[in-house]
Design an enzyme around this catalytic site. Sequence first.
Site, PDB file in Angstrom:
ATOM      1  N   SER A  31     -32.916  46.973  22.459  1.00 26.36           N
ATOM      2  CA  SER A  31     -32.908  47.206  23.907  1.00 26.36           C
ATOM      3  C   SER A  31     -31.691  48.063  24.245  1.00 26.36           C
ATOM      4  CB  SER A  31     -32.901  45.883  24.669  1.00 26.36           C
ATOM      5  OG  SER A  31     -31.907  45.025  24.165  1.00 26.36           O
ATOM      6  N   GLU A  85     -29.150  49.450  27.519  1.00 22.31           N
ATOM      7  CA  GLU A  85     -28.732  49.150  28.903  1.00 22.31           C
ATOM      8  C   GLU A  85     -28.213  50.404  29.618  1.00 22.31           C
ATOM      9  OE1 GLU A  85     -26.503  45.494  29.344  1.00 22.31           O
ATOM     10  OE2 GLU A  85     -25.111  46.492  30.712  1.00 22.31           O
ATOM     11  N   THR A  89     -28.255  47.375  35.059  1.00 21.57           N
ATOM     12  CA  THR A  89     -27.319  46.405  35.644  1.00 21.57           C
ATOM     13  C   THR A  89     -27.488  46.316  37.165  1.00 21.57           C
ATOM     14  OG1 THR A  89     -25.539  48.016  35.879  1.00 21.57           O
ATOM     15  CG2 THR A  89     -25.619  46.790  33.805  1.00 21.57           C
ATOM     16  N   HIS A 137     -31.391  43.631  35.613  1.00 25.88           N
ATOM     17  CA  HIS A 137     -30.436  42.521  35.638  1.00 25.88           C
ATOM     18  C   HIS A 137     -30.469  41.945  37.052  1.00 25.88           C
ATOM     19  CE1 HIS A 137     -27.749  44.034  32.092  1.00 25.88           C
ATOM     20  NE2 HIS A 137     -29.010  44.395  31.933  1.00 25.88           N
ATOM     21  N   ARG A 156     -24.795  35.272  36.372  1.00 31.17           N
ATOM     22  CA  ARG A 156     -24.021  34.854  37.546  1.00 31.17           C
ATOM     23  C   ARG A 156     -23.424  36.077  38.222  1.00 31.17           C
ATOM     24  NH1 ARG A 156     -18.158  32.278  37.131  1.00 31.17           N
ATOM     25  NH2 ARG A 156     -17.778  34.508  36.799  1.00 31.17           N
ATOM     26  N   GLY A 157     -22.789  36.965  37.419  1.00 36.43           N
ATOM     27  CA  GLY A 157     -22.089  38.116  38.000  1.00 36.43           C
ATOM     28  C   GLY A 157     -20.688  37.727  38.429  1.00 36.43           C
ATOM     29  N   ASP A 158     -19.950  38.706  38.898  1.00 36.41           N
ATOM     30  CA  ASP A 158     -18.589  38.482  39.393  1.00 36.41           C
ATOM     31  C   ASP A 158     -18.539  39.038  40.800  1.00 36.41           C
ATOM     32  OD1 ASP A 158     -17.319  37.424  36.991  1.00 36.41           O
ATOM     33  OD2 ASP A 158     -17.756  39.411  36.156  1.00 36.41           O
ATOM     34  N   TYR A 198     -21.323  34.868  25.023  1.00 38.23           N
ATOM     35  CA  TYR A 198     -19.962  35.367  24.795  1.00 38.23           C
ATOM     36  C   TYR A 198     -19.414  34.840  23.473  1.00 38.23           C
ATOM     37  CZ  TYR A 198     -20.619  36.469  29.640  1.00 38.23           C
ATOM     38  OH  TYR A 198     -21.147  36.967  30.802  1.00 38.23           O
ATOM     39  N   PHE A 208     -11.197  48.367  29.554  1.00 40.40           N
ATOM     40  CA  PHE A 208     -12.354  47.550  29.933  1.00 40.40           C
ATOM     41  C   PHE A 208     -12.350  46.224  29.151  1.00 40.40           C
ATOM     42  CE2 PHE A 208     -17.141  47.036  29.834  1.00 40.40           C
ATOM     43  CZ  PHE A 208     -17.217  46.655  31.165  1.00 40.40           C
ATOM     44  N   HIS A 247     -28.668  45.231  21.124  1.00 39.13           N
ATOM     45  CA  HIS A 247     -28.747  45.677  22.522  1.00 39.13           C
ATOM     46  C   HIS A 247     -27.604  46.674  22.717  1.00 39.13           C
ATOM     47  CE1 HIS A 247     -29.314  45.246  26.939  1.00 39.13           C
ATOM     48  NE2 HIS A 247     -27.989  45.300  27.008  1.00 39.13           N
TER      49      HIS A 247
HETATM   50  C1  FAD Z   1     -25.496  41.271  28.497  1.00 38.97           C
HETATM   51  C2  FAD Z   1     -24.664  41.206  29.759  1.00 38.97           C
HETATM   52  C3  FAD Z   1     -25.119  41.858  30.899  1.00 38.97           C
HETATM   53  C4  FAD Z   1     -24.376  41.799  32.084  1.00 38.97           C
HETATM   54  N1  FAD Z   1     -24.849  42.453  33.192  1.00 38.97           N
HETATM   55  C5  FAD Z   1     -24.213  42.306  34.386  1.00 38.97           C
HETATM   56  C6  FAD Z   1     -24.749  42.878  35.588  1.00 38.97           C
HETATM   57  O1  FAD Z   1     -25.770  43.558  35.585  1.00 38.97           O
HETATM   58  N2  FAD Z   1     -24.091  42.657  36.752  1.00 38.97           N
HETATM   59  C7  FAD Z   1     -22.947  41.902  36.806  1.00 38.97           C
HETATM   60  O2  FAD Z   1     -22.406  41.718  37.902  1.00 38.97           O
HETATM   61  N3  FAD Z   1     -22.401  41.366  35.687  1.00 38.97           N
HETATM   62  C8  FAD Z   1     -23.009  41.539  34.482  1.00 38.97           C
HETATM   63  N4  FAD Z   1     -22.479  40.977  33.349  1.00 38.97           N
HETATM   64  C9  FAD Z   1     -21.189  40.277  33.437  1.00 38.97           C
HETATM   65  C10 FAD Z   1     -21.370  38.800  33.857  1.00 38.97           C
HETATM   66  O3  FAD Z   1     -21.984  38.716  35.104  1.00 38.97           O
HETATM   67  C11 FAD Z   1     -19.963  38.188  33.925  1.00 38.97           C
HETATM   68  O4  FAD Z   1     -19.436  38.048  32.619  1.00 38.97           O
HETATM   69  C12 FAD Z   1     -19.847  36.888  34.705  1.00 38.97           C
HETATM   70  O5  FAD Z   1     -18.451  36.572  34.813  1.00 38.97           O
HETATM   71  C13 FAD Z   1     -20.529  35.690  34.051  1.00 38.97           C
HETATM   72  O6  FAD Z   1     -21.883  35.765  34.144  1.00 38.97           O
HETATM   73  P1  FAD Z   1     -22.798  34.723  33.309  1.00 38.97           P
HETATM   74  O7  FAD Z   1     -24.179  34.999  33.687  1.00 38.97           O
HETATM   75  O8  FAD Z   1     -22.430  34.760  31.883  1.00 38.97           O
HETATM   76  O9  FAD Z   1     -22.287  33.361  33.972  1.00 38.97           O
HETATM   77  P2  FAD Z   1     -22.380  31.766  33.614  1.00 38.97           P
HETATM   78  O10 FAD Z   1     -23.329  31.593  32.475  1.00 38.97           O
HETATM   79  O11 FAD Z   1     -22.699  31.134  34.887  1.00 38.97           O
HETATM   80  O12 FAD Z   1     -20.940  31.472  33.106  1.00 38.97           O
HETATM   81  C14 FAD Z   1     -19.786  31.838  33.881  1.00 38.97           C
HETATM   82  C15 FAD Z   1     -18.621  30.902  33.567  1.00 38.97           C
HETATM   83  O13 FAD Z   1     -18.890  29.615  34.118  1.00 38.97           O
HETATM   84  C16 FAD Z   1     -18.816  28.617  33.094  1.00 38.97           C
HETATM   85  N5  FAD Z   1     -19.876  27.643  33.410  1.00 38.97           N
HETATM   86  C17 FAD Z   1     -21.205  27.855  33.356  1.00 38.97           C
HETATM   87  N6  FAD Z   1     -21.868  26.762  33.764  1.00 38.97           N
HETATM   88  C18 FAD Z   1     -20.926  25.841  34.086  1.00 38.97           C
HETATM   89  C19 FAD Z   1     -20.963  24.514  34.610  1.00 38.97           C
HETATM   90  N7  FAD Z   1     -22.132  23.899  34.880  1.00 38.97           N
HETATM   91  N8  FAD Z   1     -19.781  23.874  34.842  1.00 38.97           N
HETATM   92  C20 FAD Z   1     -18.594  24.488  34.584  1.00 38.97           C
HETATM   93  N9  FAD Z   1     -18.492  25.742  34.103  1.00 38.97           N
HETATM   94  C21 FAD Z   1     -19.655  26.406  33.865  1.00 38.97           C
HETATM   95  C22 FAD Z   1     -19.030  29.348  31.780  1.00 38.97           C
HETATM   96  O14 FAD Z   1     -18.403  28.658  30.703  1.00 38.97           O
HETATM   97  C23 FAD Z   1     -18.351  30.682  32.083  1.00 38.97           C
HETATM   98  O15 FAD Z   1     -16.964  30.585  31.923  1.00 38.97           O
HETATM   99  C24 FAD Z   1     -23.164  41.049  32.127  1.00 38.97           C
HETATM  100  C25 FAD Z   1     -22.698  40.411  30.961  1.00 38.97           C
HETATM  101  C26 FAD Z   1     -23.440  40.480  29.788  1.00 38.97           C
HETATM  102  C27 FAD Z   1     -22.924  39.794  28.537  1.00 38.97           C
END
Ligand code: FAD
Length: 274
Positions: A4, A6, A37, A65, A95-97, A133, A204, A254
Amino acid sequence: MQLSIEFFPPQTGEGLEKLRAVRSQLAALQPDFFSVTFGAGGSTRERTFAVCRDIAEAGQPVAPHLSCIGSTRENIREILADYQARGIRRLVALRGDLPSGMAEAGEFRYASELVEFIRAETGDTFRLAVAAYPEWHPQARSPREDLDAFARKAKAGANLAITQYFYNADAYFHFVDEIRARGVDIPVIPGIMPIVSFFKLARFSDACGAELPRWMRRTFESLGDDTASIRAFGLDLVTRLCERLLAGGAPGLHFYSMNQAELTLEICRRLGRC
Ligand SMILES: Cc1cc2nc3c(=O)[nH]c(=O)nc-3n(C[C@H](O)[C@H](O)[C@H](O)COP(=O)(O)OP(=O)(O)OC[C@H]3O[C@@H](n4cnc5c(N)ncnc54)[C@H](O)[C@@H]3O)c2cc1C
């Protein structure tokens, strides 16, 4: 092997046009899907839609995404309905940031809640990928809590995971062993970042918590601004990483293309993909 690629949504019509040309070059690799994204809080919503529409209309598989932080259930419901109506059947659920300055966290705290919501609203309509991660998420309290959170997210209904990029293959193999021990059996696709500019990569990587090994950092630094040597060293290094991952059982790759075709094509050519 699953493949895949991106993209991020360009800011301008000209950028969109350029991305079309890049995509048509990368289509030669016959990827399983292109992903696009999405800025948290919907900040790139229309631009992400435009690129996804373009890809879908070209008859190529696309995985938008979808990041949930800063969104309401109603926002996400609308987006899901739109994608469903367009025949899109894959998503990368995140989740995103929150972008700086955006204070409203919205109705979702974690990606696992988004996965649960998508499954509750749309059943098995979408094939869902989630983020992983191998070097731990930068906000994780501990490796164990990060792994437990990943396992919850996977068990909420993810079909596959795509990792943050990394250059240490052992981190990936360790991560996979740990999640298998937690009963998670979905494929984990390594995210591969070809190296365009070491300076940009270093900046980055500090922000997203990806480690650049000392031997690699020092070698790039010693190459100064010799772009041909940087390109050659980066290509060798990333190709070897891919070979090691695939030989060790990674089910695919990917590519974070950064909207460029050349390096991804060259690495895949060296891997015998084209
Ligand atoms: C392949 C890939 C694609 C991406 N694409 C985008 C994009 O398009 N747009 C964007 O904005 N960002 C993107 N990101 C970045 C990502 O959104 C960020 O890294 C964000 O900070 C975390 O998203 P997540 O979905 O991994 O979050 P989560 O899986 O929700 O994890 C976030 C944090 O919360 C913690 N956590 C999770 N669940 C719990 C719980 N129940 N209790 C306590 N802690 C918990 C985890 O340990 C982690 O530290 C991408 C990252 C990757 C690897």
